[in-house]
Design an enzyme around this catalytic site. Structure first.
Site, PDB file in Angstrom:
ATOM      1  CB  THR A 162     -54.154 -23.238   2.670  1.00  0.00           C
ATOM      2  OG1 THR A 162     -53.842 -22.454   1.530  1.00  0.00           O
ATOM      3  CG2 THR A 162     -53.408 -24.552   2.591  1.00  0.00           C
ATOM      4  NE  ARG A 190     -48.116 -17.717  -4.814  1.00  0.00           N
ATOM      5  CZ  ARG A 190     -48.652 -18.299  -3.758  1.00  0.00           C
ATOM      6  NH1 ARG A 190     -49.688 -19.094  -3.888  1.00  0.00           N
ATOM      7  NH2 ARG A 190     -48.148 -18.090  -2.563  1.00  0.00           N
ATOM      8  CB  VAL A 191     -46.246 -22.915  -7.780  1.00  0.00           C
ATOM      9  CG1 VAL A 191     -46.406 -24.147  -6.902  1.00  0.00           C
ATOM     10  CG2 VAL A 191     -46.636 -23.238  -9.223  1.00  0.00           C
ATOM     11  N   GLY A 192     -47.463 -21.713  -4.831  1.00  0.00           N
ATOM     12  CA  GLY A 192     -47.100 -21.445  -3.435  1.00  0.00           C
ATOM     13  C   GLY A 192     -46.431 -22.645  -2.796  1.00  0.00           C
ATOM     14  CG  ASP A 193     -46.808 -22.917   1.400  1.00  0.00           C
ATOM     15  OD1 ASP A 193     -47.610 -22.153   0.825  1.00  0.00           O
ATOM     16  OD2 ASP A 193     -47.036 -23.419   2.513  1.00  0.00           O
ATOM     17  CB  THR A 212     -52.145 -22.489   6.228  1.00  0.00           C
ATOM     18  OG1 THR A 212     -52.845 -21.439   5.555  1.00  0.00           O
ATOM     19  CG2 THR A 212     -52.325 -22.322   7.727  1.00  0.00           C
ATOM     20  N   GLY A 213     -50.027 -20.274   5.063  1.00  0.00           N
ATOM     21  CA  GLY A 213     -49.468 -18.941   5.283  1.00  0.00           C
ATOM     22  C   GLY A 213     -48.954 -18.369   3.979  1.00  0.00           C
ATOM     23  N   GLY A 215     -47.036 -18.255   1.214  1.00  0.00           N
ATOM     24  CA  GLY A 215     -46.315 -19.368   0.626  1.00  0.00           C
ATOM     25  C   GLY A 215     -44.890 -19.084   0.220  1.00  0.00           C
TER      26      GLY A 215
HETATM   27  N1  ASP Z   1     -49.871 -21.113   1.590  1.00  0.00           N
HETATM   28  C1  ASP Z   1     -50.821 -20.921   0.529  1.00  0.00           C
HETATM   29  C2  ASP Z   1     -50.126 -20.350  -0.670  1.00  0.00           C
HETATM   30  O1  ASP Z   1     -49.228 -19.552  -0.518  1.00  0.00           O
HETATM   31  C3  ASP Z   1     -51.927 -20.028   0.901  1.00  0.00           C
HETATM   32  C4  ASP Z   1     -52.605 -20.328   2.203  1.00  0.00           C
HETATM   33  O2  ASP Z   1     -51.995 -20.865   3.091  1.00  0.00           O
HETATM   34  O3  ASP Z   1     -53.811 -20.024   2.330  1.00  0.00           O
HETATM   35  O4  ASP Z   1     -50.521 -20.679  -1.775  1.00  0.00           O
END
Ligand code: ASP
Length: 295
Positions: A162, A190-193, A212-213, A215
């Protein structure tokens, strides 16, 4: 990303890409441009580079497509824009800005976000397979094989790449933005952070954060907002706030990841609780750096 997976050549490519993004952001700021414009310029460079999981080179969904998420926030106005699940927008961060500037809303998703994009002549569109690369396809196949064979739905380590940027401009204004393809093999829209204001991105007049991480944990911990809130309510320094959230709150909950954060005095914090996190920084005097692993 484990150190063992990163060859010296790959590392050099990543560092060159990070430097290009820094150059793009700095080019805006050094002629008096806004933090928001700088963040968008830097993120577009990363979205257009297949090394990162954003824009071209985004990870695949379980169905073999791509659903892209992005968000943007400006600190001094507290204005924000975000999109999730877009499939034909070359640079989702630009659509997030258009949502912020040209719609009465903060967040648009899926087909509706695409319909809104149709009304924005500045938004470049591409075919859905523009985002595909052989490397990401291989990651999808490996993930699907692993899940089938181990019957595991553990999401740990299924994300990385990300992109985000935070900038402080000559007016003292801060902006932060984040863009991603999300998680490999994601299902059910699915929706992340990353597109969620307060989770993956947040900015105030004091600080800006892009995360990033994993989510799901970043949403539950409201990571980006929590870092800013600790500065506002508790008087934490940027480093204290960012470290507390990334090195205590998130890992204590079982999640992992990192963030880039910047405050109104130009202090930078980039904590992460993984082996590495691609990152770069540039100061007004031109001094700069890029790094991948813990020094
Ligand atoms: N945080 C992002 C998600 O969960 C993924 C990422 O950080 O690479 O969609």
């Amino acid at each position: 990303m484990p150190r063992t997976d990163t060859s010296p050549e790959k590392q050099a490519e990543i560092e060159a890409a990070l430097n290009s993004a820094l150059d793009a952001g700095n080019a805006v700021l050094s002629v008096g441009g806004t933090a928001r414009q700088a963040v968008i310029a830097a993120i577009c460079v990363l979205e257009n580079n297949p090394l990162f999981n954003a824009g071209f080179g985004s990870v695949f969904t379980a169905e073999g497509g791509h659903e892209l998420d992005a968000s943007l926030m400006e600190g001094h106005t507290r204005k924000a824009g975000a999109v999730s699940g877009v499939r034909t927008v070359k640079n989702p961060i630009c659509l997030a800005e258009a949502v912020m500037q040209n719609s009465p809303h903060v967040m648009l998703s899926g087909a509706g976000a695409e319909t809104f994009a149709d009304t924005q002549s500045c938004i470049e569109r591409v075919a859905p397979d523009y985002f595909s690369t052989p490397h990401r396809l291989q990651q999808l196949q490996q993930t699907q094989t692993y899940e089938r064979e181990s019957a595991s739905q553990d999401l740990k380590g299924k994300y990385f790449g990300t992109v985000g940027a935070v900038a402080l401009d000559s007016h003292g204004h801060i902006a932060a933005g984040t863009s991603t393809g999300g998680m490999t093999n994601k299902r059910w829209s699915r929706v992340g952070d990353s597109p969620i204001i307060g989770a993956g991105t947040y900015a105030t007049e004091l600080c800006g954060v892009s995360g990033t991480g994993w989510g799901e944990y970043f949403i539950r911990a409201a990571v980006a907002h929590d870092i800013c809130a600790r500065m506002h309510y508790k008087g934490d320094t940027l480093a204290q706030a960012a470290d507390a959230v990334l090195l205590q709150v998130v890992p204590d909950m079982g999640g992992d990841g990192g963030a880039i954060a910047l405050d109104k005095d130009g202090n930078i914090a980039m904590p992460f609780n993984t082996e590495g996190m691609y990152r770069g920084w540039i100061h007004p005097d031109g001094s700069r750096g890029v790094a991948i692993f813990k020094e």
